[in-house]
Scaffold this motif. Structure first.
Motif, PDB file in Angstrom:
ATOM      1  N   GLN A   1       0.818  -1.211   0.000  1.00 32.03           N
ATOM      2  CA  GLN A   1       0.000   0.000   0.000  1.00 32.03           C
ATOM      3  C   GLN A   1       0.857   1.269   0.000  1.00 32.03           C
ATOM      4  O   GLN A   1       0.418   2.312  -0.465  1.00 32.03           O
ATOM      5  CB  GLN A   1      -0.942   0.003   1.206  1.00 32.03           C
ATOM      6  CG  GLN A   1      -2.051  -1.037   1.095  1.00 32.03           C
ATOM      7  CD  GLN A   1      -2.800  -1.196   2.390  1.00 32.03           C
ATOM      8  OE1 GLN A   1      -2.480  -2.038   3.222  1.00 32.03           O
ATOM      9  NE2 GLN A   1      -3.823  -0.381   2.578  1.00 32.03           N
ATOM     10  N   ARG A   2       2.092   1.159   0.511  1.00 35.48           N
ATOM     11  CA  ARG A   2       2.997   2.310   0.431  1.00 35.48           C
ATOM     12  C   ARG A   2       3.528   2.475  -0.995  1.00 35.48           C
ATOM     13  O   ARG A   2       3.702   3.600  -1.476  1.00 35.48           O
ATOM     14  CB  ARG A   2       4.166   2.135   1.408  1.00 35.48           C
ATOM     15  CG  ARG A   2       3.758   2.250   2.864  1.00 35.48           C
ATOM     16  CD  ARG A   2       4.975   2.490   3.756  1.00 35.48           C
ATOM     17  NE  ARG A   2       5.925   1.379   3.703  1.00 35.48           N
ATOM     18  CZ  ARG A   2       5.881   0.335   4.504  1.00 35.48           C
ATOM     19  NH1 ARG A   2       4.907   0.233   5.404  1.00 35.48           N
ATOM     20  NH2 ARG A   2       6.786  -0.624   4.413  1.00 35.48           N
TER      21      ARG A   2
ATOM     22  N   PRO B   1      -0.218   3.733  -3.371  1.00 37.73           N
ATOM     23  CA  PRO B   1      -1.046   4.363  -2.328  1.00 37.73           C
ATOM     24  C   PRO B   1      -2.557   4.247  -2.534  1.00 37.73           C
ATOM     25  O   PRO B   1      -3.310   4.253  -1.562  1.00 37.73           O
ATOM     26  CB  PRO B   1      -0.601   5.834  -2.366  1.00 37.73           C
ATOM     27  CG  PRO B   1       0.757   5.812  -2.984  1.00 37.73           C
ATOM     28  CD  PRO B   1       0.736   4.689  -3.955  1.00 37.73           C
TER      29      PRO B   1
END
Length: 720
Positions: A268-269, A272
């Motif tokens: 997810q980083r 995003p």
């Protein structure tokens, strides 16, 4: 458009994942939550609702078996073939990619794949050539070093020894290994991925082609990807936001072979705007088993988090058995298996005994044999890994590519034709000096009469055999070619004379190889493909697969790692002790300890109806008797979910924090009593058997370990 056939069989969370619109999707799929169904229905949704063509979908599975099952289920749901779709393992897809771009990748058209065993043998030969002692440079360690560097995307030329002698030697071996593989036109498993990644990275035109072609990238078991696999996915996807990833960080258990749980934890980083869907409804286990597993895994601080639940009832409590020793543990487990089959109507194949290390299996095997219960140790040698099959395949590999050193050396003297170790060593030396393949060195030796007459004659026969077979390669079918090669090689006569009692089995296996070739060619979808080259790649990739078959009604024994993806009504997770599980090599490393806890979680969630956890209060390890502490994992289970099957000598049950009543032994002693013997000193009562004058008692003495004593003559006294 009627989408009910796709969505109706799904629960709300599954529907959300399957019908997700646009962008990257991360599906956190808990154990037993139906992730394969989600992947299959997602592909059906893409093809029917979003009108994607099969050739624009790429789906990555963790095993070849899973790839076959996924393709079959999609075709059944859609009632149409999906031949153009790329479905397979990372290694299988990388192989397909490199076959299409062999020239761009700097490979010979008929490059071959080295499976793990062939790679190991090649490294052993290389160490001998470099005059390196295997005791100091173990081939397995070298193999692991090379594969790990490749998994990290590193060539030998990228490495810096930093002045370290060990690193210098490893880099030297890695360099020689790369050159040997290049010369022989062979790729190991790690090289398949590294070479495919390098080609995509260095050729923008090829990268653009595949980014445009694949409009949907789906990945199963994403938590088990390594660095190069994730990098490969990112190159293929680019900024198209077309990734659909299914995985479970709570089931990431392959860090020891390069898998990086960080891939799923940090996704997810990296992306995003990813949509995250959690599949938490479990269709496998009882409520009690799930509650215990949830409580255990909640102790991992870095997890993404989810809570498994079920609409089924609570079911039986998790049962804990504290065995006196490892023998008692094995007897207990075998007896409970017998009871389950005799009284509860379970089939033997519905019972699984799981352990942390393979060495633990022996006592369980003995206990099962004593009760007449047939068993199978899961993950045994598979068909394409058997010696006679690898011999026959080596001959076929030489037909496809005679520069293949691993294949050449394997059958140079199989069947025996008078080519001794000294001759082989001479040929290795000539190949190394001339920087050529073994096949080329062999032919040069014949031209130059470099060898004694007997060796020359034997080598000439071998060369004539391979040349004759290559000239006659144009057979009507792949099965005909395979049969011709097997018969001409002399392998059947060789195995008929074998004195190990397995000659008939080996001959039958060779017959099965011909049938395997027949079935493979019949199922070959790509009309452009070279049947022999495709079959050899299939055999190598199957040999490297992580799953095994077997449908006999026998008790299943396996390591906890092997159990992933399986389920059984009755499961025993054994040896749950500090130093064994979690393993002693992991307890001082926070990340490795988390992986051990995930492994325990995986073991517990294999159970559908009944789960037993067992540990031994004394265990013989490394040649000595030890008294391990119960595992910390037991202390992390809620007391109200666990039932003690037997009280034990420690004052409190590990993990539940409640006292256990001591059990009677014999002669007024109780299990766990501290006693003193006039000769052996202080000890603890572990067990007893018999009554009256024949009663015996087992005591673990501090000075001499465990001993059985006849109680009438033992002269035991309670310790002060």
């Amino acid at each position: 458009m009627d989408v009910s056939p796709i969505l109706d069989p799904l629960n709300p969370a599954q529907r959300e994942a399957v019908s997700a619109a646009g962008g990257n999707v991360l599906v956190l799929a808990g154990a037993g939550s139906g992730k394969t169904r989600v992947l299959v229905h997602r592909i059906a949704w893409l093809l029917q609702v979003e009108q994607l063509q099969p050739w624009s979908v790429l789906a990555v599975t963790f095993t070849n078996k899973a790839a076959r099952e996924m393709r079959a289920r999609i075709e059944e749901m859609l009632a149409q073939p999906v031949g153009g779709m790329w479905v397979g393992t990372f290694h299988g897809l990388a192989h397909r990619f490199l076959r299409a771009h062999w020239q761009d990748a700097g490979l010979p058209q008929q490059f071959q794949i080295l499976d793990s065993d062939d790679q190991f043998r090649l490294i052993r030969r290389l160490l001998k050539t470099l005059a390196l002692d295997e005791a100091r440079w173990p081939p397995r360690q070298v193999q692991g070093y090379i594969n790990k560097r490749k998994d990290e995307g590193l060539r030998a030329a990228h490495l810096d020894d930093g002045g370290d002698f060990f690193e210098q030697q490893m880099i030297r071996i890695y360099c020689e290994y790369e050159e040997t593989c290049t010369r022989g036109g062979v790729l190991d498993f790690a090289e398949l991925l590294l070479r495919a990644h390098e080609l995509l990275r260095e050729r923008p035109d090829i990268q653009h082609h595949y980014r445009t072609r694949f409009r949907a990238l789906l990945v199963d078991e994403f938590q088990d990807t390594n660095a190069i696999q994730y990098a490969w996915l990112r190159l293929l996807s680019g900024d198209h936001n077309n990734l659909f990833l299914v995985g479970d960080d709570d089931q990431s258990i392959y860090g020891w072979r390069g898998a990086k749980v960080e891939n799923i934890q940090s996704f997810q980083r990296d992306y995003p705007n990813t949509q995250v869907v959690r599949l938490e409804q479990n269709y496998r286990s009882t409520g009690t088993i799930l509650a215990a597993a949830n409580a255990l895994i909640a102790n991992n601080p870095t997890r993404l988090g989810k809570e498994l639940w079920t609409e089924d009832g609570a079911g039986d409590p998790v049962r804990l058995y504290a065995a006196f020793n490892e023998i008692d543990e094995a007897r207990f487990v075998a007896e409970r298996v017998r009871q389950g089959c005799a009284e509860s109507g379970l089939r033997r194949s519905e019972c699984a005994i799981l352990y942390r290390t393979t060495a633990q299996s022996r006592l369980f095997e003995e206990a099962l044999m004593q009760l007449g219960l047939p068993y199978r140790v899961y993950g045994g040698q598979k068909f394409f890994e058997r010696a006679e099959i690898k011999d026959a395949l080596a001959y076929l590999r030489l037909l496809a590519h005679p520069e293949d050193d691993a294949a050449c050396e394997r059958v140079l003297n199989v069947p025996p034709r008078g080519i001794g170790a000294r001759t082989v060593e001479r040929l290795r030396h000539e190949a190394r000096e001339a920087r050529c393949s073994l096949w080329h060195a062999l032919n040069q030796a014949l031209v130059g009469n470099l060898l004694p007459a007997r060796a020359t004659g034997a080598l000439r026969q071998f060369v004539e055999l391979i040349t004759r077979l290559r000239e006659a390669r144009d057979q009507p079918t792949l099965a005909d070619l395979t049969l011709q090669v097997i018969e001409a090689s002399g392998l059947p006569a060789h195995y008929e004379k074998a004195k190990d009692g397995r000659g008939i089995d080996r001959l039958e296996n060779l017959e099965q190889l011909v049938e395997a070739a027949r079935r493979f060619e019949a199922e070959l979808h790509d009309e452009e493909a070279d049947p022999l080259g495709s079959f050899l790649a299939h055999a190598a990739l199957e040999a490297g697969d992580t799953q095994a078959d077997g449908h006999e009604d026998v008790v299943q024994l396996m390591t906890l790692h092997s159990a992933k993806g399986l389920e059984f009504p009755l499961v025993f997770v054994t040896g749950v002790e500090e130093g064994l599980f979690p393993h002693s090599l992991s307890v001082d490393d926070a990340s490795r300890l988390e992986e051990e806890r995930r492994l325990c979680y995986v073991g517990m969630t294999r159970a559908m109806r009944q789960l037993y956890l067992t540990y031994a209060e004394t265990r013989r390890l490394h040649g000595r008797e030890e008294a391990p502490m119960p595992s910390r994992f037991l202390r992390e289970l809620p007391a109200e979910l666990v039932e003690d099957v037997r009280a034990h000598r420690r004052g409190k049950r590990a993990g539940l924090g409640r006292a256990s009543a001591p059990m009677a032994a014999a002669g007024g002693f109780r299990l766990g009593d501290q006693v003193v013997h006039p000769k052996f000193g202080r000890g603890v009562v572990l067990n007893s058997e018999g009554t009256g004058s024949s009663a015996r008692i087992q005591v673990n003495f501090e000075a001499v370990g465990s001993k059985w004593l006849v109680l009438a003559y033992a002269r035991l006294e309670r310790a002060e």
